[in-house]
Design a protein around this motif. Sequence first.
Motif, PDB file in Angstrom:
ATOM      1  N   THR A 219       0.905  -1.148  -0.147  1.00 56.68           N
ATOM      2  CA  THR A 219      -0.039  -0.019  -0.023  1.00 56.68           C
ATOM      3  C   THR A 219       0.757   1.220  -0.137  1.00 56.68           C
ATOM      4  O   THR A 219       0.344   2.424  -0.239  1.00 56.68           O
ATOM      5  CB  THR A 219      -1.122  -0.013   1.272  1.00 56.68           C
ATOM      6  OG1 THR A 219      -0.306  -0.145   2.274  1.00 56.68           O
ATOM      7  CG2 THR A 219      -1.691  -1.168   1.296  1.00 56.68           C
ATOM      8  N   ARG A 220       2.085   1.194   0.162  1.00 58.93           N
ATOM      9  CA  ARG A 220       2.739   2.421   0.634  1.00 58.93           C
ATOM     10  C   ARG A 220       2.769   3.130   1.625  1.00 58.93           C
ATOM     11  O   ARG A 220       2.891   4.443   1.531  1.00 58.93           O
ATOM     12  CB  ARG A 220       3.267   3.077  -0.859  1.00 58.93           C
ATOM     13  CG  ARG A 220       3.716   2.059  -2.145  1.00 58.93           C
ATOM     14  CD  ARG A 220       4.044   2.972  -3.281  1.00 58.93           C
ATOM     15  NE  ARG A 220       4.478   2.229  -4.364  1.00 58.93           N
ATOM     16  CZ  ARG A 220       5.700   1.980  -4.385  1.00 58.93           C
ATOM     17  NH1 ARG A 220       6.495   2.572  -3.976  1.00 58.93           N
ATOM     18  NH2 ARG A 220       6.070   1.099  -5.687  1.00 58.93           N
ATOM     19  N   ASP A 221       1.865   2.766   2.278  1.00 51.39           N
ATOM     20  CA  ASP A 221       1.509   3.441   3.684  1.00 51.39           C
ATOM     21  C   ASP A 221       2.614   3.483   4.587  1.00 51.39           C
ATOM     22  O   ASP A 221       2.837   2.431   5.440  1.00 51.39           O
ATOM     23  CB  ASP A 221       0.049   2.892   4.223  1.00 51.39           C
ATOM     24  CG  ASP A 221      -0.298   3.633   5.330  1.00 51.39           C
ATOM     25  OD1 ASP A 221      -0.063   5.011   5.537  1.00 51.39           O
ATOM     26  OD2 ASP A 221      -1.556   3.063   5.909  1.00 51.39           O
ATOM     27  N   THR A 223       2.399   4.886   7.549  1.00 51.48           N
ATOM     28  CA  THR A 223       1.947   5.384   8.873  1.00 51.48           C
ATOM     29  C   THR A 223       1.673   3.960   9.511  1.00 51.48           C
ATOM     30  O   THR A 223       1.075   4.169  10.737  1.00 51.48           O
ATOM     31  CB  THR A 223       0.453   6.301   8.747  1.00 51.48           C
ATOM     32  OG1 THR A 223      -0.246   5.309   8.173  1.00 51.48           O
ATOM     33  CG2 THR A 223       0.820   7.551   8.046  1.00 51.48           C
ATOM     34  N   SER A 249       8.494   8.391   6.465  1.00 49.70           N
ATOM     35  CA  SER A 249       7.050   9.023   6.471  1.00 49.70           C
ATOM     36  C   SER A 249       7.634  10.564   6.389  1.00 49.70           C
ATOM     37  O   SER A 249       7.175  11.467   5.651  1.00 49.70           O
ATOM     38  CB  SER A 249       6.316   8.517   7.430  1.00 49.70           C
ATOM     39  OG  SER A 249       5.052   9.395   7.224  1.00 49.70           O
TER      40      SER A 249
END
Length: 513
Positions: A219-221, A223, A249
Motif C-alpha cells: 500500500t506504500r502506507d 504510517t 514518512s
Amino acid sequence: MRRLGALPLRARLALLVAAAVALAVAAVSVACWFVVRGKLYEEIDSQLRAQNQPQPTAALRDLLADCPSEPAATGPGGFGRAQPELYLQLVTADGQVCVAEASAGVVEPDAADLAVAAGGPGHEAEPHDATAADGTEVRVLAAPALGKGPPPAHFRNTAIVYAYSLEETRDTLDDLALLLLLVSGVGVVGAGGAGLWIARSGLRPVDRLTEAVEEVARTRDLTVRIPVDGDDEIARLSASFNAMTSALSDSHDLQQQLIADAGHELRTPLTSLRTNIELLARSERTGRALPAEDRAALLDSVKAQMTELAALIGDLQELSRTDGAQQGRLEVVAFHETTATALRRARLRGPELTFTADLAPWYVRCRPAALERAVVNILDNAVKFSPPGGTVDLRLHRGELTVRDRGPGIPEDELRHVFDRFWRSPSARALPGSGLGLSIVARTAEQCGGTVAVERAEGGGTLVRLVLPGAPTPPPGAERMGEGEGEGENEGGMGPGADWALRSSPPPPTCRS
C-alpha cells in the motif's frame, strides 16, 4: 542442508530443538544402559566369587575319576549339591571336562580356563563371558581346584569352573533398552511439539513485522506501526522498524512539501516570463512595435525573472545534494578571509549602506564554496532588509560571526520558521528571493560542525549568529589541504593537523532560532 534451508523458520527451529533433545536423550539412555549392565554383571561376579570355596577332597577325586561329560538328572550328596542355575565342572590342563552331576549344563573351556588349570594356586582368572554347549551365554569364573579335608589337597593341572546363565540378565537389559527407546521417542516427539509451539509463540512478533512490511510494500502506507511489547530483541527490532517507517514518512512528507513549494515558487517567475515573452512575440507577429521604453522594461523584466529562476534552481540543487555529493571536501579555511570576500560582494549590492567590520583571524574546517555562499546569504538578507542609508555591523571573534542590520526585524512568532525551506515572512513576500537562503546557511553550519541562530536585535533589526569550531591559527600542514594526495596526508585526505578542528569542536550542531 539445502532442503532444510527451504523450510520455514519455525519448522527449522522445531527440528533443531528436536534434534538437540534427541542427542541428549540418546546420550543419557546409552549411559544409563551401560551403568545398569555394569551393575548387573558386578552382582553376577560377586555370586561367582562367593561360590569359589574349597570342595570336599573325596568328591573332587571321585569326579575326576568318573569324569562324566554331562550332568545327571539328580545329583548325589557331597560335591555337586549346587543351585539349579549354577554351572559346575572340573577342567584339566589338557582340556578334559568333568561335569558335576548337579550342574545346569556344560561350558566349553577357553584358553583362560586352561591357563588357570595349568597355573595352580594363585592363578584365578577374572570373570568372563562364555558359551555353554547348548548355546546359552554364561558368565564364567575359573579357579584352581582345591579340596578340603580331611585331608586338604590341591589337584594339579585342574581348575574348577563356576558359571551362571546370562539369559535373565540379557532379558533385563533388552527390556531396559526397549523402555529407554520408548521414553526417548516420546521425549523427542514432545520436544519437537514444544519446539514448534515455542517457535510459533516466539516468532509471532516477527510475523507481525513481516505483515507490516508486506503491508507497507503493497500500500506504500508509511504510517503503519507495530506494537512494541517488552524489551527483548524482537521488541527492539519492532521499535527500529517503527523508527524507520517514521523517518521514511517524514522524509516523504518533506519531499512532497518540497515539490509543492518548489512548484509554487517556480510558477510565479515562469508565469511572468510567459506573459512578457507573449507580449514581445505578439508585437513581432502583428508588426505593431512596442514603444522603446516599454520594450526595454519588458526585456529587463525577462532578465530579472530569468535571474530569479536561475537562483531558485541553484538553491534547490544545493539543498538536494547529499553530504557526500557536495562539491569539494572539507579543508582548512580562513573564516575571516571568506567573510571579507563576501563583504566585498555585499558592498556592491548595497552601495548606499554603511558596513562596519571587525574580523579577527579564525580558521575552520569546511567546504570553501559552501562557507562563502552561507556568509553571502546572511549578508544578502541584511542588504535586502536594511533601510536606505542604514548600517550593517559584522564582527568575527573566536569563531562567532555576528551580522546585525537595522531593518524591520522578524516578529517573535516567526523566528522558529526562518530555517524552513521556502518560508518567507508575509511582510517580505513582495521582495525578491526564494526562501531558501537561511536553509542553506543552516545546512552549511551543520556540515562544518557549528550552529546558526537568528534573533531580534536590541534597538530593532535582526541579529544572525554563525558559530563554527576552529582556532585562531592554522594547523600544521594546512597549506596542503585540498590539493589532492600530497605529502603529509593520511587516509581520508586529512593532513598532520587532522584532529585540530576536532579538539575545538562544540557539542553536536543545532540550528537555533
